[in-house]
Motif scaffolding. Structure first.
Motif, PDB file in Angstrom:
ATOM      1  N   GLY A 267       0.897  -1.139  -0.099  1.00  0.00           N
ATOM      2  CA  GLY A 267       0.107   0.026   0.019  1.00  0.00           C
ATOM      3  C   GLY A 267       0.785   1.269  -0.015  1.00  0.00           C
ATOM      4  O   GLY A 267       0.310   2.224   0.037  1.00  0.00           O
ATOM      5  N   GLY A 268       2.140   1.168   0.018  1.00  0.00           N
ATOM      6  CA  GLY A 268       2.889   2.563  -0.106  1.00  0.00           C
ATOM      7  C   GLY A 268       3.103   2.872  -1.147  1.00  0.00           C
ATOM      8  O   GLY A 268       2.503   2.453  -2.229  1.00  0.00           O
ATOM      9  N   SER A 269       3.383   4.372  -1.334  1.00  0.00           N
ATOM     10  CA  SER A 269       3.390   4.842  -2.492  1.00  0.00           C
ATOM     11  C   SER A 269       4.627   5.980  -2.532  1.00  0.00           C
ATOM     12  O   SER A 269       4.559   7.063  -1.808  1.00  0.00           O
ATOM     13  N   GLY A 270       5.414   5.948  -3.772  1.00  0.00           N
ATOM     14  CA  GLY A 270       6.609   6.992  -3.725  1.00  0.00           C
ATOM     15  C   GLY A 270       5.920   8.225  -4.151  1.00  0.00           C
ATOM     16  O   GLY A 270       6.250   9.274  -3.816  1.00  0.00           O
ATOM     17  N   VAL A 271       5.136   8.364  -5.266  1.00  0.00           N
ATOM     18  CA  VAL A 271       4.551   9.593  -5.542  1.00  0.00           C
ATOM     19  C   VAL A 271       3.718  10.492  -4.524  1.00  0.00           C
ATOM     20  O   VAL A 271       3.563  11.584  -4.407  1.00  0.00           O
ATOM     21  N   ASP A 272       3.039   9.490  -3.769  1.00  0.00           N
ATOM     22  CA  ASP A 272       2.268  10.103  -2.798  1.00  0.00           C
ATOM     23  C   ASP A 272       3.366  10.652  -1.407  1.00  0.00           C
ATOM     24  O   ASP A 272       2.842  11.581  -0.725  1.00  0.00           O
ATOM     25  N   TYR A 273       4.425   9.804  -1.379  1.00  0.00           N
ATOM     26  CA  TYR A 273       5.203  10.014  -0.097  1.00  0.00           C
ATOM     27  C   TYR A 273       5.451  11.501   0.215  1.00  0.00           C
ATOM     28  O   TYR A 273       5.363  11.816   1.439  1.00  0.00           O
ATOM     29  N   PRO A 274       6.177  12.278  -0.594  1.00  0.00           N
ATOM     30  CA  PRO A 274       6.472  13.646  -0.129  1.00  0.00           C
ATOM     31  C   PRO A 274       5.138  14.573   0.582  1.00  0.00           C
ATOM     32  O   PRO A 274       5.319  15.185   1.353  1.00  0.00           O
ATOM     33  N   GLU A 275       3.951  14.238  -0.239  1.00  0.00           N
ATOM     34  CA  GLU A 275       2.970  15.092   0.176  1.00  0.00           C
ATOM     35  C   GLU A 275       2.419  14.621   1.624  1.00  0.00           C
ATOM     36  O   GLU A 275       2.145  15.432   2.556  1.00  0.00           O
ATOM     37  N   THR A 276       2.590  13.366   1.535  1.00  0.00           N
ATOM     38  CA  THR A 276       2.172  12.772   2.965  1.00  0.00           C
ATOM     39  C   THR A 276       2.962  13.178   4.137  1.00  0.00           C
ATOM     40  O   THR A 276       2.484  13.767   5.301  1.00  0.00           O
TER      41      THR A 276
END
Ligand SMILES: [Zn+2]
Length: 303
Positions: A207-216
């Motif tokens: 369920g992890g995400s590189g593209v979402d990571y910085p925003e999270t």
């Protein structure tokens, strides 16, 4: 005067727990204790960093380490306080943070994000580690050790000085990263969403995400107030300024990957050639082979 915490003569204690190894030989399982407050301890060794928060109602423990390290963790907490461990929070589903759960008594309340319990049951391999999932420890004993208390966005445990807040800000290291705050102490446990100053595992299998990571990470930086110290997943205690910088670091990696994709570079070539920007001093890139699958996932999500 707090009656609930044993008086300690030193800030850092090193303890050794001896257990019989599989071949009958004695293997030493050593946990290092860092005392942050008179009722908050970081316990290092045997997997991810654990935290023990001693309250009048019992000890709230964050993360239970690798298989075989639950009992040494229980024993070490027992040296710090006579209070029983009543709650075990898992920051996410990875084996080095949850497998020790099965060694805790059934009286313990296991708490995690609502996405983390099914991930613990699914037992998917960690993306990028290059090896299959280990045997699940949760299939025996009717799922003993799986979280029964879960939350979606926010959960509050205890009250007053004993209050613990759990927050979820979106996908990053996994799809169920809990951020655990001890408001009375101004301390947060970040789990592996902030593992240390390196490129994180972006575990798309869980369920992890590189593209979402910085925003999270930016949402955490802006959304959590009153915290001065952050317990990282595998490194030293850091600050909110470190977390804000980490968001920029992960953001630079992701946006550089997206730019490389637009320029026609392969994921492997980008992973091999990317260098940590000079403004991020003290950060490590890690092995390029480990980064390639995360870049492939960023490419696939950006296309
Ligand atoms: Zn992890």
């Amino acid at each position: 005067m707090r009656r609930r915490v044993a008086v300690l003569g030193a800030v850092v204690l090193v303890g050794v727990v001896s257990v019989a190894g599989p071949a009958g030989r004695q293997a030493e399982r050593t946990l290092e204790v860092e005392q942050l407050e008179d009722n908050l301890f970081v316990l290092r060794g045997g997997g991810g960093n654990s935290a023990a928060f001693v309250t009048d109602g019992g000890v709230v423990l964050v993360d239970s380490k690798l298989a075989g390290w639950g009992q040494p963790l229980i024993d070490k907490v027992g040296e710090l306080t006579p209070n029983p461990i009543t709650i075990v929070i898992n920051t996410h589903a990875h084996f080095d943070h949850v497998d020790g759960n099965v060694e805790f008594p059934a009286s313990v309340d296991f708490v995690a994000h609502e996405n983390t319990r099914p991930l613990m049951e699914e037992n998917n391999a960690v993306r990028g580690l290059g090896r299959p999932a280990r045997p699940s420890p949760f299939e025996a004993d009717g799922g003993h050790g799986l979280p029964e208390t879960t939350f979606s966005d926010r959960l509050v445990l205890g009250r007053g000085d004993d209050r613990v807040e759990l927050h979820y800000f979106g996908r990053a290291h996994t799809g169920g990263d809990a951020w655990v705050v001890f408001p009375a102490l101004g301390v947060m446990h970040a789990g592996d969403a902030f593992p240390g100053k390196n490129i994180p595992i972006m575990d798309s299998n869980n369920g992890g995400s590189g593209v979402d990571y910085p925003e999270t990470l930016r949402k955490v930086s802006e959304g959590i107030t009153g915290v001065e110290r952050i317990i990282t997943g595998h490194s030293s205690v850091m600050t909110p300024a470190d977390l804000a910088e980490y968001a920029e670091f992960v953001g630079a990696f992701v946006s550089d990957a997206q730019a490389a994709q637009a320029a026609g570079a392969s994921a492997a070539d980008f992973a091999a050639g990317w260098e940590v920007p000079a403004r991020f001093s003290g950060y490590n890139k890690g092995p390029a082979e480990r980064l390639t699958p995360y870049v492939e996932d960023i490419y696939a999500a950006t296309r």
